[in-house]
Design an enzyme around this catalytic site. Structure first.
Site, PDB file in Angstrom:
ATOM      1  N   SER A 134       6.039   9.648   1.819  1.00 51.33           N
ATOM      2  CA  SER A 134       5.752   8.339   1.231  1.00 51.33           C
ATOM      3  C   SER A 134       4.447   8.466   0.473  1.00 51.33           C
ATOM      4  CB  SER A 134       5.611   7.286   2.338  1.00 51.33           C
ATOM      5  OG  SER A 134       5.061   6.085   1.833  1.00 51.33           O
ATOM      6  N   TYR A 147       1.213   3.864   9.787  1.00 56.02           N
ATOM      7  CA  TYR A 147       2.209   4.496   8.916  1.00 56.02           C
ATOM      8  C   TYR A 147       1.575   5.558   8.023  1.00 56.02           C
ATOM      9  CZ  TYR A 147       6.247   4.861   5.784  1.00 56.02           C
ATOM     10  OH  TYR A 147       7.325   5.320   5.055  1.00 56.02           O
TER      11      TYR A 147
END
Length: 249
Positions: A134, A147
């Site tokens: 990501s 995250y």
């Protein structure tokens, strides 16, 4: 020559399902794995992929999956896509169980699968390890420490593996998506709060799962001597993790 064979994790929805569809359209044999057997079965019926339900956080499930792969034709590529985000709380209010779950899925799941399939890729004489991280792996943002932390760890795993196996005919590829509107990512992150999830994508055109599947397929289609170390893919409106132009474009 027989078709190349790929394993796609997290294949029951979103980027994983889109990648299965794209690779099948490109002529790959695909083994689709995820925990939800019903969704995998529907995807297999739609695409002709093979469904193999498994949990990448389970040693036993992954061992059984690799035994199956070895017995049914081996493997040319793995797309480590299984992962996800939970919560958006500041560090001082972090939920330790959510962080632990994210680490187990995003980092240890990728590690477990990659370790297990490397011998199969080597048996082929060439192969590809794709890891879907990501843009969170490459930059912090408020509320995102859990995250961003696990995706940064996954990115380090990917880069280190590439350095460790240099000289072997194996490619290690990182795909780092920005904002991708899928049916579940933000919904899961916010515990099923559909209104909050929808606001993430308001006012601009986010990426969709097919955009990332297209990027994955492109990297796998490069000549064998070409390694795409890192491909960052964002919506045009998203300049970085904290700057998105919500102007309708």
């Amino acid at each position: 020559m027989s078709a190349r064979r790929a394993l796609v994790t997290g294949a029951s929805s979103g980027i994983g399902a889109a990648t299965v569809r794209r690779l099948r359209a490109d002529g790959w044999d695909v083994v689709a794995t995820a925990r939800r057997a019903d969704r995998l079965a529907a995807l297999a019926e739609e695409t002709g992929a093979e469904a193999y339900p498994a949990d990448v956080t389970s040693d036993g499930d992954v061992a059984a999956l690799v035994t199956h792969l070895a017995a049914t034709g081996g493997l040319d590529a793995v797309v480590n896509n299984a992962g996800g985000a939970l919560g958006l709380e500041p560090v001082e209010h972090a939920d330790l169980d959510q962080w632990r779950t994210m680490y187990e899925l995003n980092v240890l799941g990728t590690l477990r699968v990659t370790k297990a399939v490397l011998p199969l890729l080597r048996e082929r004489g060439a192969g590809d390890v794709v890891v879907v991280t990501s843009t969170a792996a490459h930059g912090a943002y408020p509320g995102g420490a859990g995250y961003t932390g696990v995706k940064a760890a996954e990115q380090m795993l990917t880069t280190t593996l590439r350095w460790e196996i240099v000289g072997e005919p194996l490619r290690v590829i990182e795909i780092a998506p920005g904002a991708v509107a899928t049916e579940e990512f933000s919904l899961v992150r916010f515990g099923g709060d559909a209104e909050r999830a929808a606001k993430v994508y308001e006012g601009y055109q986010p990426l969709v799962a097919d955009d990332i599947a297209d990027a994955i397929a492109w990297t796998l289609s490069r000549p064998p001597h070409v390694n795409v170390d890192l491909l960052v893919v964002r919506p045009r409106a998203q300049a970085n993790n904290t700057t998105t132009a919500r102007t309708g474009v």
